[in-house]
Design a protein around this motif. Structure first.
Motif, PDB file in Angstrom:
ATOM      1  N   VAL A   1       0.857  -1.178   0.000  1.00  0.00           N
ATOM      2  CA  VAL A   1       0.000   0.000   0.000  1.00  0.00           C
ATOM      3  C   VAL A   1       0.898   1.234   0.000  1.00  0.00           C
ATOM      4  O   VAL A   1       1.798   1.347   0.842  1.00  0.00           O
ATOM      5  N   LYS A   2       0.643   2.150  -0.926  1.00  0.00           N
ATOM      6  CA  LYS A   2       1.432   3.380  -1.019  1.00  0.00           C
ATOM      7  C   LYS A   2       0.509   4.587  -1.049  1.00  0.00           C
ATOM      8  O   LYS A   2      -0.608   4.514  -1.558  1.00  0.00           O
ATOM      9  N   ILE A   3       0.998   5.677  -0.495  1.00  0.00           N
ATOM     10  CA  ILE A   3       0.237   6.926  -0.501  1.00  0.00           C
ATOM     11  C   ILE A   3       1.136   8.049  -1.002  1.00  0.00           C
ATOM     12  O   ILE A   3       2.316   8.130  -0.629  1.00  0.00           O
ATOM     13  N   PHE A   4       0.586   8.896  -1.897  1.00  0.00           N
ATOM     14  CA  PHE A   4       1.320  10.025  -2.470  1.00  0.00           C
ATOM     15  C   PHE A   4       0.453  11.277  -2.390  1.00  0.00           C
ATOM     16  O   PHE A   4      -0.778  11.209  -2.305  1.00  0.00           O
ATOM     17  N   GLU A   5       1.120  12.414  -2.467  1.00  0.00           N
ATOM     18  CA  GLU A   5       0.427  13.691  -2.584  1.00  0.00           C
ATOM     19  C   GLU A   5       0.482  14.143  -4.035  1.00  0.00           C
ATOM     20  O   GLU A   5       1.516  13.991  -4.708  1.00  0.00           O
ATOM     21  N   ASP A   6      -0.636  14.681  -4.534  1.00  0.00           N
ATOM     22  CA  ASP A   6      -0.698  15.086  -5.935  1.00  0.00           C
ATOM     23  C   ASP A   6      -1.594  16.319  -6.065  1.00  0.00           C
ATOM     24  O   ASP A   6      -2.829  16.201  -6.149  1.00  0.00           O
ATOM     25  N   TYR A   7      -0.989  17.488  -6.043  1.00  0.00           N
ATOM     26  CA  TYR A   7      -1.709  18.752  -6.229  1.00  0.00           C
ATOM     27  C   TYR A   7      -2.893  18.875  -5.263  1.00  0.00           C
ATOM     28  O   TYR A   7      -4.063  18.906  -5.657  1.00  0.00           O
ATOM     29  N   GLU A   8      -2.551  18.937  -3.976  1.00  0.00           N
ATOM     30  CA  GLU A   8      -3.535  19.109  -2.903  1.00  0.00           C
ATOM     31  C   GLU A   8      -4.536  17.950  -2.828  1.00  0.00           C
ATOM     32  O   GLU A   8      -5.610  18.074  -2.246  1.00  0.00           O
ATOM     33  N   GLN A   9      -4.193  16.848  -3.440  1.00  0.00           N
ATOM     34  CA  GLN A   9      -4.961  15.615  -3.315  1.00  0.00           C
ATOM     35  C   GLN A   9      -4.019  14.504  -2.882  1.00  0.00           C
ATOM     36  O   GLN A   9      -2.798  14.666  -2.894  1.00  0.00           O
ATOM     37  N   PHE A  10      -4.596  13.380  -2.507  1.00  0.00           N
ATOM     38  CA  PHE A  10      -3.793  12.233  -2.090  1.00  0.00           C
ATOM     39  C   PHE A  10      -4.213  11.018  -2.908  1.00  0.00           C
ATOM     40  O   PHE A  10      -5.403  10.783  -3.125  1.00  0.00           O
ATOM     41  N   VAL A  11      -3.212  10.271  -3.352  1.00  0.00           N
ATOM     42  CA  VAL A  11      -3.435   9.066  -4.148  1.00  0.00           C
ATOM     43  C   VAL A  11      -2.990   7.858  -3.332  1.00  0.00           C
ATOM     44  O   VAL A  11      -1.848   7.812  -2.847  1.00  0.00           O
ATOM     45  N   VAL A  12      -3.886   6.903  -3.169  1.00  0.00           N
ATOM     46  CA  VAL A  12      -3.587   5.647  -2.459  1.00  0.00           C
ATOM     47  C   VAL A  12      -3.696   4.512  -3.465  1.00  0.00           C
ATOM     48  O   VAL A  12      -4.715   4.400  -4.174  1.00  0.00           O
ATOM     49  N   GLU A  13      -2.664   3.710  -3.554  1.00  0.00           N
ATOM     50  CA  GLU A  13      -2.681   2.571  -4.474  1.00  0.00           C
ATOM     51  C   GLU A  13      -2.311   1.292  -3.743  1.00  0.00           C
ATOM     52  O   GLU A  13      -1.610   1.311  -2.728  1.00  0.00           O
ATOM     53  N   VAL A  14      -2.805   0.163  -4.272  1.00  0.00           N
ATOM     54  CA  VAL A  14      -2.526  -1.159  -3.720  1.00  0.00           C
ATOM     55  C   VAL A  14      -1.958  -2.019  -4.839  1.00  0.00           C
ATOM     56  O   VAL A  14      -2.530  -2.081  -5.936  1.00  0.00           O
ATOM     57  N   GLN A  15      -0.839  -2.671  -4.578  1.00  0.00           N
ATOM     58  CA  GLN A  15      -0.195  -3.542  -5.555  1.00  0.00           C
ATOM     59  C   GLN A  15      -0.040  -4.939  -4.974  1.00  0.00           C
ATOM     60  O   GLN A  15       0.292  -5.087  -3.801  1.00  0.00           O
ATOM     61  N   ARG A  16      -0.286  -5.929  -5.811  1.00  0.00           N
ATOM     62  CA  ARG A  16      -0.046  -7.317  -5.396  1.00  0.00           C
ATOM     63  C   ARG A  16       1.390  -7.690  -5.736  1.00  0.00           C
ATOM     64  O   ARG A  16       1.868  -7.433  -6.836  1.00  0.00           O
ATOM     65  N   ARG A  17       2.053  -8.330  -4.776  1.00  0.00           N
ATOM     66  CA  ARG A  17       3.412  -8.803  -4.988  1.00  0.00           C
ATOM     67  C   ARG A  17       3.449 -10.322  -5.191  1.00  0.00           C
ATOM     68  O   ARG A  17       4.011 -10.811  -6.160  1.00  0.00           O
ATOM     69  N   THR A  18       2.857 -11.058  -4.290  1.00  0.00           N
ATOM     70  CA  THR A  18       2.815 -12.515  -4.418  1.00  0.00           C
ATOM     71  C   THR A  18       1.489 -13.015  -3.852  1.00  0.00           C
ATOM     72  O   THR A  18       0.813 -12.310  -3.093  1.00  0.00           O
ATOM     73  N   GLY A  19       1.134 -14.238  -4.210  1.00  0.00           N
ATOM     74  CA  GLY A  19      -0.016 -14.878  -3.602  1.00  0.00           C
ATOM     75  C   GLY A  19      -1.272 -14.821  -4.442  1.00  0.00           C
ATOM     76  O   GLY A  19      -1.251 -14.504  -5.636  1.00  0.00           O
ATOM     77  N   CYS A  20      -2.380 -15.148  -3.800  1.00  0.00           N
ATOM     78  CA  CYS A  20      -3.676 -15.309  -4.450  1.00  0.00           C
ATOM     79  C   CYS A  20      -4.219 -13.962  -4.930  1.00  0.00           C
ATOM     80  O   CYS A  20      -4.324 -13.011  -4.157  1.00  0.00           O
ATOM     81  N   SER A  21      -4.594 -13.897  -6.204  1.00  0.00           N
ATOM     82  CA  SER A  21      -5.138 -12.658  -6.763  1.00  0.00           C
ATOM     83  C   SER A  21      -6.529 -12.367  -6.223  1.00  0.00           C
ATOM     84  O   SER A  21      -6.921 -11.199  -6.097  1.00  0.00           O
ATOM     85  N   PHE A  22      -7.305 -13.417  -5.902  1.00  0.00           N
ATOM     86  CA  PHE A  22      -8.650 -13.207  -5.369  1.00  0.00           C
ATOM     87  C   PHE A  22      -8.584 -12.565  -3.983  1.00  0.00           C
ATOM     88  O   PHE A  22      -9.325 -11.624  -3.680  1.00  0.00           O
ATOM     89  N   ILE A  23      -7.683 -13.068  -3.132  1.00  0.00           N
ATOM     90  CA  ILE A  23      -7.511 -12.478  -1.800  1.00  0.00           C
ATOM     91  C   ILE A  23      -6.992 -11.043  -1.919  1.00  0.00           C
ATOM     92  O   ILE A  23      -7.419 -10.143  -1.186  1.00  0.00           O
ATOM     93  N   CYS A  24      -6.096 -10.818  -2.869  1.00  0.00           N
ATOM     94  CA  CYS A  24      -5.575  -9.462  -3.082  1.00  0.00           C
ATOM     95  C   CYS A  24      -6.688  -8.516  -3.496  1.00  0.00           C
ATOM     96  O   CYS A  24      -6.731  -7.354  -3.062  1.00  0.00           O
TER      97      CYS A  24
END
Length: 352
Positions: A125-148
Motif C-alpha cells: 500500500v502506497k500513498i502520495f500527494e498530488d496537487y492538494e490531493q492524495f493518491v492511495v494505491e494497492v499492488q499485489r506482490r505474491t499470492g492469491c489474486s482473489f484475496i488481493c
C-alpha cells in the motif's frame, strides 16, 4: 625458409610450456545448517525463561511526517483512489486501522506499507500527494489474486472513509448434507495421505502445495491422522528461519497453522507437543516479528489450555505471562485476531 624462422638459435633447447604457480587463498569450508531427520528430533533445552521484553505501548498508526509527491517517472497502478478535502494523516490513520481489522502482518517503510496474510499473499500500500490531493494505491506482490482483490477493495474503501462491508450471512447445513459429509471420511483420509506425500517431496513449491492442502483439510473438522507422519511438521516448527522471506519461514507458519487446526479439533493429543519439545517454541513465537506466526502460536496454546488444563503450569514455566502481555499489546494495536486470541488464552491460563 620456415625451418630457419622457427629453428632454435645457437642450438638452445626450448623449454616445455608449464603452468605458472600463482598464490591462492584458502578459506574454511562454510558451515552448513544441519536439518534434523524425522527420526531423530533435536532435544529442547531445560526449562528456562526466554528473554521477553516488557510490554510497551504498541504503535498502531502509520506514522508519516510528510507524504511525498508522485515521482515524475512513476506509473501509478490501476488499483488506486484519489482523495481530496481530507488531511493526509487522517487517510493514513484509516488505512492502518483497516490493516489491523484485516489481521495482516504489516511493516511500515515511509510512505509504503508491506502487508502479508497468513496464506502468504503479499500486497503493498502506497500513498502520495498530488496537487492538494492524495493518491492511495494497492499492488499485489505474491499470492492469491482473489484475496488481493478483497484486500484492495477493503483498503481503498477505508482510505475514502467508506464503512466496512457487513459480515457475510452464515447458513446452517441441512441434515441431509451432513450425512453425505460423514460418508466422505474415507476420501478425507486419502486427501491427508496425498497432502503428506506432497510435503515429503524435495521441491519447495510442491511442499507448499501440500501444506496448503493440509491446512484446508484440517481446518474444517476433526480428522484422523497418524502422529508419526507429522514429524516433518514438528521439524519445521523447531527450525527458526533467519528471515521472513525464505521458504523455511513459510513452512514454519504453515506448520503452526496445521498444528493449531489439529489441536483445536482435538485431532492430536497435546502430549505429542510435549514429547516433541514444541511447547517452548510456541511460547517464544508469541512475540514473533510476523504477527501471523504469533496468532497461530496463540491458537495452539489456547487449545492446549482449553482441553488439557494440567499443562498450564508447563506453559507458565517458559515465561508465558510476559509473552502474553506483549502479544496482547501488539494484537490490540496491529492485529485484531491476535488480540482476541491472546485475550482468550490469558483467561484460560488464569493470567491477569
Amino acid at each position: 625458409p620456415l625451418s630457419k624462422m622457427f629453428s632454435p638459435k645457437n642450438n638452445e633447447e626450448i623449454e616445455d610450456d608449464a603452468p605458472e604457480m600463482r598464490s591462492i587463498l584458502i578459506r574454511e569450508a562454510p558451515t552448513m545448517m544441519t536439518v534434523p531427520s524425522p527420526l531423530q528430533l533435536p532435544k529442547m533445552p531445560t526449562v528456562r525463561t526466554p528473554p521477553f521484553s516488557k510490554p510497551t505501548e504498541a504503535k498502531c498508526n502509520w506514522e508519516l511526517e510528510t507524504i511525498p509527491k508522485i515521482p515524475e517517472l512513476y506509473h501509478v497502478g490501476r488499483s488506486r483512489v484519489t482523495i481530496s478535502n481530507c488531511e493526509g494523516q487522517e487517510i493514513v490513520s484509516r488505512i492502518s486501522d483497516c490493516l489491523r481489522q484485516q489481521s495482516l502482518s504489516v511493516t511500515f517503510e515511509e510512505n509504503t506499507a508491506v502487508c502479508e496474510t497468513s496464506c502468504h499473499t503479499k500486497v503493498i500500500v502506497k500513498i502520495f500527494e498530488d496537487y492538494e490531493q492524495f493518491v492511495v494505491e494497492v499492488q499485489r506482490r505474491t499470492g492469491c489474486s482473489f484475496i488481493c482483490q478483497k484486500l484492495s477493495r477493503a483498503i481503498l474503501g477505508a482510505a475514502k472513509g467508506s464503512k466496512a462491508a457487513p459480515a457475510p450471512r452464515v447458513f446452517t447445513i441441512p441434515s441431509s448434507i451432513l450425512k453425505e459429509m460423514e460418508r466422505e471420511e474415507k476420501a478425507k483420509e486419502e486427501d491427508i495421505e496425498n497432502a503428506l506425500h506432497l510435503i515429503k517431496q524435495k521441491k519447495h513449491n510442491v511442499k507448499m502445495l501440500g501444506m496448503s492442502a493440509l491446512i484446508s483439510i484440517t481446518a474444517k473438522s476433526n480428522v484422523s491422522v497418524n502422529e508419526s507422519s507429522l514429524d516433518f511438521l514438528s521439524n519445521c516448527i523447531l527450525l527458526q528461519a533467519e528471515n521472513d522471506k525464505n521458504i523455511q519461514s513459510k513452512l514454519h507458519l504453515d506448520a503452526l497453522t496445521v498444528f493449531a487446526n489439529l489441536l483445536t479439533h482435538k485431532s492430536i493429543e497435546a502430549q505429542y507437543v510435549i514429547d516433541k519439545g514444541l511447547l517452548q517454541t510456541l511460547v517464544t513465537d508469541l512475540v514473533h516479528d510476523n504477527l501471523n506466526v504469533s496468532y497461530q502460536a496463540a491458537r495452539c496454546l489456547t487449545a492446549i489450555c482449553r482441553f488439557y488444563p494440567t499443562l498450564k503450569s508447563n506453559i507458565a514455566s517458559f515465561g508465558a505471562n510476559m509473552a502474553m502481555d506483549q502479544a496482547y499489546e501488539e494484537g490490540l494495536a496491529r492485529h485484531k485476531s491476535l488480540g482476541s486470541e491472546v485475550q482468550q488464552l490469558k483467561l484460560l491460563s488464569n493470567v491477569g
